[in-house]
Design an enzyme around this catalytic site. Structure first.
Site, PDB file in Angstrom:
ATOM      1  N   ARG A  49       0.783  -1.235   0.000  1.00  0.00           N
ATOM      2  CA  ARG A  49       0.000   0.000   0.000  1.00  0.00           C
ATOM      3  C   ARG A  49       0.813   1.283   0.000  1.00  0.00           C
ATOM      4  NH1 ARG A  49      -4.079   0.021   4.650  1.00  0.00           N
ATOM      5  NH2 ARG A  49      -4.550   2.005   3.729  1.00  0.00           N
ATOM      6  N   ASP A  50       2.135   1.206   0.121  1.00  0.00           N
ATOM      7  CA  ASP A  50       2.907   2.455   0.096  1.00  0.00           C
ATOM      8  C   ASP A  50       4.265   2.223  -0.571  1.00  0.00           C
ATOM      9  OD1 ASP A  50       3.435   5.135   0.437  1.00  0.00           O
ATOM     10  OD2 ASP A  50       4.052   4.939   2.525  1.00  0.00           O
ATOM     11  N   ILE A  51       4.242   1.642  -1.762  1.00  0.00           N
ATOM     12  CA  ILE A  51       5.473   1.467  -2.518  1.00  0.00           C
ATOM     13  C   ILE A  51       5.860   2.834  -3.068  1.00  0.00           C
ATOM     14  CG2 ILE A  51       6.512   0.403  -4.557  1.00  0.00           C
ATOM     15  CD1 ILE A  51       6.068  -1.544  -2.231  1.00  0.00           C
TER      16      ILE A  51
END
Length: 183
Positions: A49-51
């Protein structure tokens, strides 16, 4: 990690010039393997969810590691529960912003941004905007590669760079189902 984040390494000219084409390709490969493992090899698939380039850490040998699992989601295939947006601006999948439903295709979208950032040396915002609007000109890949390091002379390395760009552009589809998996 000794070399910090990919974001910091690409931001400063001296650090960016240390990361040659082979290392950059290896950074993208490491991200691909890590996301493939999370999405396909865990009992319940995990979506990071936060690449972003801030969450790709580099060790002293410039090996890449996906970090910051503070907002991961376990995917239950029988659920489409909305989520809160907790991603980094500029890397978030458009469908997540609209639907608030997390899928592995959200990570695939973010992967594309980081993969392009790795080979062009900066966030690809302007490049992505120009690709999503009606075509006005065709760009050659050499026109967008990071100018702080010499163009690759080894044909194998050049092929890998083209492969990274091709992979990143395959993740460009606005329709999430049309994006490839991380495998």
């Amino acid at each position: 990690m000794k070399k910090g984040s990919l974001f910091c390494a690409l931001r400063f000219d001296v650090a960016a010039s240390e990361i040659g084409w082979t290392k950059r390709v290896n950074i993208v490969k490491a991200m691909t393997h890590a996301l493939s493992y999370l999405h396909h090899d865990c009992t319940l698939p995990i979506v990071h969810r936060d690449i972003s380039s801030n969450n790709i850490l580099l060790d002293s040998q410039l090996e890449a590691f996906v970090a910051d699992f503070g907002i991961v989601s376990l995917l239950n295939p029988d659920s489409s529960t909305p989520t809160v947006i907790a991603c980094t601006y500029g890397y978030i999948a458009l469908e997540l912003a609209y639907t608030m439903v997390v899928t592995e295709k959200c990570d695939v979208y973010s992967f594309r941004v980081v993969a392009l950032e790795t080979i062009i040396g900066r966030h690809p915002g302007d490049l992505l905007s120009s690709l999503e609007s009606p075509p006005s000109e065709n760009k050659m890949i050499v026109e967008v590669l990071d100018p702080r390091i010499p163009l690759p002379t080894n044909p194998v390395v050049a092929r890998y760079i083209v492969l990274v760009a091709t992979m990143a552009f395959a993740c460009l589809h606005l329709e999430p189902r049309s994006r490839p998996t991380m495998r």
